[in-house]
Design a protein around this motif. Sequence first.
Motif, PDB file in Angstrom:
ATOM      1  N   ASP A 145       0.839  -1.205   0.000  1.00 32.08           N
ATOM      2  CA  ASP A 145       0.000   0.000   0.000  1.00 32.08           C
ATOM      3  C   ASP A 145       0.873   1.254   0.000  1.00 32.08           C
ATOM      4  O   ASP A 145       0.646   2.191  -0.778  1.00 32.08           O
ATOM      5  N   LEU A 146       1.868   1.260   0.880  1.00 32.60           N
ATOM      6  CA  LEU A 146       2.791   2.390   0.914  1.00 32.60           C
ATOM      7  C   LEU A 146       3.624   2.449  -0.361  1.00 32.60           C
ATOM      8  O   LEU A 146       3.921   3.536  -0.878  1.00 32.60           O
ATOM      9  N   ALA A 147       3.965   1.280  -0.905  1.00 31.85           N
ATOM     10  CA  ALA A 147       4.731   1.245  -2.154  1.00 31.85           C
ATOM     11  C   ALA A 147       3.939   1.876  -3.291  1.00 31.85           C
ATOM     12  O   ALA A 147       4.498   2.557  -4.152  1.00 31.85           O
ATOM     13  N   GLY A 148       2.611   1.656  -3.299  1.00 33.95           N
ATOM     14  CA  GLY A 148       1.784   2.268  -4.333  1.00 33.95           C
ATOM     15  C   GLY A 148       1.790   3.783  -4.255  1.00 33.95           C
ATOM     16  O   GLY A 148       1.790   4.473  -5.281  1.00 33.95           O
ATOM     17  N   VAL A 149       1.815   4.316  -3.031  1.00 32.71           N
ATOM     18  CA  VAL A 149       1.881   5.773  -2.861  1.00 32.71           C
ATOM     19  C   VAL A 149       3.200   6.309  -3.408  1.00 32.71           C
ATOM     20  O   VAL A 149       3.237   7.320  -4.125  1.00 32.71           O
ATOM     21  N   VAL A 150       4.294   5.615  -3.077  1.00 30.70           N
ATOM     22  CA  VAL A 150       5.610   6.047  -3.563  1.00 30.70           C
ATOM     23  C   VAL A 150       5.661   5.982  -5.087  1.00 30.70           C
ATOM     24  O   VAL A 150       6.165   6.894  -5.756  1.00 30.70           O
ATOM     25  N   ARG A 151       5.128   4.898  -5.654  1.00 26.25           N
ATOM     26  CA  ARG A 151       5.137   4.756  -7.111  1.00 26.25           C
ATOM     27  C   ARG A 151       4.347   5.885  -7.772  1.00 26.25           C
ATOM     28  O   ARG A 151       4.770   6.448  -8.791  1.00 26.25           O
ATOM     29  N   SER A 152       3.202   6.246  -7.199  1.00 18.89           N
ATOM     30  CA  SER A 152       2.401   7.336  -7.762  1.00 18.89           C
ATOM     31  C   SER A 152       3.154   8.660  -7.706  1.00 18.89           C
ATOM     32  O   SER A 152       3.101   9.461  -8.654  1.00 18.89           O
ATOM     33  N   LEU A 153       3.862   8.896  -6.605  1.00 21.18           N
ATOM     34  CA  LEU A 153       4.636  10.136  -6.484  1.00 21.18           C
ATOM     35  C   LEU A 153       5.736  10.200  -7.541  1.00 21.18           C
ATOM     36  O   LEU A 153       5.955  11.244  -8.175  1.00 21.18           O
ATOM     37  N   VAL A 154       6.418   9.072  -7.743  1.00 21.90           N
ATOM     38  CA  VAL A 154       7.484   9.047  -8.751  1.00 21.90           C
ATOM     39  C   VAL A 154       6.899   9.241 -10.150  1.00 21.90           C
ATOM     40  O   VAL A 154       7.428  10.002 -10.965  1.00 21.90           O
ATOM     41  N   SER A 155       5.778   8.573 -10.432  1.00 19.65           N
ATOM     42  CA  SER A 155       5.149   8.697 -11.746  1.00 19.65           C
ATOM     43  C   SER A 155       4.700  10.130 -12.011  1.00 19.65           C
ATOM     44  O   SER A 155       4.896  10.668 -13.112  1.00 19.65           O
ATOM     45  N   ASP A 156       4.108  10.772 -11.003  1.00 19.53           N
ATOM     46  CA  ASP A 156       3.672  12.166 -11.169  1.00 19.53           C
ATOM     47  C   ASP A 156       4.867  13.089 -11.393  1.00 19.53           C
ATOM     48  O   ASP A 156       4.788  14.042 -12.186  1.00 19.53           O
ATOM     49  N   SER A 157       5.966  12.813 -10.707  1.00 19.20           N
ATOM     50  CA  SER A 157       7.158  13.644 -10.875  1.00 19.20           C
ATOM     51  C   SER A 157       7.727  13.507 -12.286  1.00 19.20           C
ATOM     52  O   SER A 157       8.154  14.494 -12.897  1.00 19.20           O
ATOM     53  N   ILE A 158       7.701  12.291 -12.825  1.00 23.88           N
ATOM     54  CA  ILE A 158       8.186  12.084 -14.197  1.00 23.88           C
ATOM     55  C   ILE A 158       7.309  12.841 -15.188  1.00 23.88           C
ATOM     56  O   ILE A 158       7.805  13.518 -16.101  1.00 23.88           O
ATOM     57  N   ASP A 159       5.985  12.741 -15.015  1.00 20.88           N
ATOM     58  CA  ASP A 159       5.068  13.461 -15.907  1.00 20.88           C
ATOM     59  C   ASP A 159       5.301  14.969 -15.824  1.00 20.88           C
ATOM     60  O   ASP A 159       5.251  15.674 -16.844  1.00 20.88           O
ATOM     61  N   GLU A 160       5.548  15.459 -14.620  1.00 22.64           N
ATOM     62  CA  GLU A 160       5.795  16.894 -14.449  1.00 22.64           C
ATOM     63  C   GLU A 160       7.076  17.317 -15.163  1.00 22.64           C
ATOM     64  O   GLU A 160       7.115  18.366 -15.822  1.00 22.64           O
ATOM     65  N   HIS A 161       8.118  16.494 -15.061  1.00 24.11           N
ATOM     66  CA  HIS A 161       9.378  16.824 -15.731  1.00 24.11           C
ATOM     67  C   HIS A 161       9.225  16.749 -17.248  1.00 24.11           C
ATOM     68  O   HIS A 161       9.794  17.574 -17.977  1.00 24.11           O
ATOM     69  N   LEU A 162       8.465  15.769 -17.742  1.00 25.45           N
ATOM     70  CA  LEU A 162       8.214  15.709 -19.184  1.00 25.45           C
ATOM     71  C   LEU A 162       7.449  16.945 -19.651  1.00 25.45           C
ATOM     72  O   LEU A 162       7.696  17.473 -20.740  1.00 25.45           O
ATOM     73  N   GLY A 163       6.517  17.420 -18.811  1.00 33.10           N
ATOM     74  CA  GLY A 163       5.759  18.613 -19.161  1.00 33.10           C
ATOM     75  C   GLY A 163       6.588  19.879 -19.161  1.00 33.10           C
ATOM     76  O   GLY A 163       6.181  20.896 -19.741  1.00 33.10           O
ATOM     77  N   ASP A 164       7.765  19.837 -18.519  1.00 32.77           N
ATOM     78  CA  ASP A 164       8.637  21.011 -18.502  1.00 32.77           C
ATOM     79  C   ASP A 164       9.341  21.224 -19.840  1.00 32.77           C
ATOM     80  O   ASP A 164       9.913  22.294 -20.075  1.00 32.77           O
ATOM     81  N   VAL A 165       9.347  20.212 -20.693  1.00 29.90           N
ATOM     82  CA  VAL A 165       9.880  20.361 -22.053  1.00 29.90           C
ATOM     83  C   VAL A 165       8.667  20.500 -22.958  1.00 29.90           C
ATOM     84  O   VAL A 165       7.974  19.527 -23.245  1.00 29.90           O
ATOM     85  N   ARG A 166       8.392  21.717 -23.423  1.00 34.45           N
ATOM     86  CA  ARG A 166       7.076  21.975 -24.006  1.00 34.45           C
ATOM     87  C   ARG A 166       7.126  23.034 -25.098  1.00 34.45           C
ATOM     88  O   ARG A 166       8.109  23.780 -25.235  1.00 34.45           O
TER      89      ARG A 166
END
Length: 323
Positions: A145-166
């Motif tokens: 359960d905690l691992a899922g939270v960490v995975r979501s945080l990492v995934s959101d951070s990757i999406d945010e960084h990809l969005g910074d190249v725009r």
Amino acid sequence: MLAMPSHEPGESELALQRFAAETAMIAGQDVGGDRVVVAYPGPDWNPSAELAAGVLEASDALPWLSPEPLEDVEPADAEGRENTRRALTYPERGYEDELTSTYLGQVADVNRDVRLFNSVLFGDADPFRPAVLRMESFHWRDREDLAGVVRSLVSDSIDEHLGDVRIIPGEPVTLASSTGTTGIVVANDLEDETVHVILSVYSENSERLSVGGYTRSFEIAPGAKTTVYIPLTARINGRTELQASLQNEAGEPISAQATVIPVNATGLGTQALLISGIGLLILVAALAPRAVRKWLRGQAARAARADSTGDTGQDAGGNAATR
């Protein structure tokens, strides 16, 4: 230990200290007896001269070492050989504690996003590697359960960084003639990474609006922007849309949606009026001399008739009189 780096300042000293410590530990494992240890580096070993000379000197100077020629080394009898290496066995209870295939599949999805992000970074940068390794740790075996939270945080951070190249959206483009140029601004809002991207621009209707040659591949420094100028040619008046997207070198888009740029062509009607006006001027220029000559001839004829009437008169009885 022989493969430790040795070319930078202080690295040779550190490697020699480790060599002395490791050999002392080996000697201490068999107190009172002699052991033959054959140590050899890999075929690509490239030590500094200081390290190579230091190892040879330490092999002869350290009291627990006695260098021997390789041809004098003989393998021990079968009874005297060490049996310290054994095959690894995976305990049965380990299967029950493994991370589930569902969770590992989700981690694989994050890995794909990381690969896409890394594909536009300049060089071999891999900023999310530590985070991915942590997600794959056995620490999460009983904490999914905690691992899922960490995975979501990492995934959101990757999406945010990809969005910074725009691509920065701009105003609709208006062409006042059949040809024109528009600029597309590409931004790299990442703080630490230089990116290398490919800009793809195409018209949704190439029969109405075509795109000329432009700079497709370029690098952008951290926090910088660049403008790419796109030549356009319109064949019909009206609205057409350009689709612009950023891709990696393999042609994979780094964002889910393309940027839409409306283009309104309005100059073709003005050009037609201009051409018609020029044609009318040419026609007037061709017909004007003929009209002027005709008018002059008419004026001359009327003047001649007036002169003739003035020279001939009549008396009171109606008889013509000539002066």
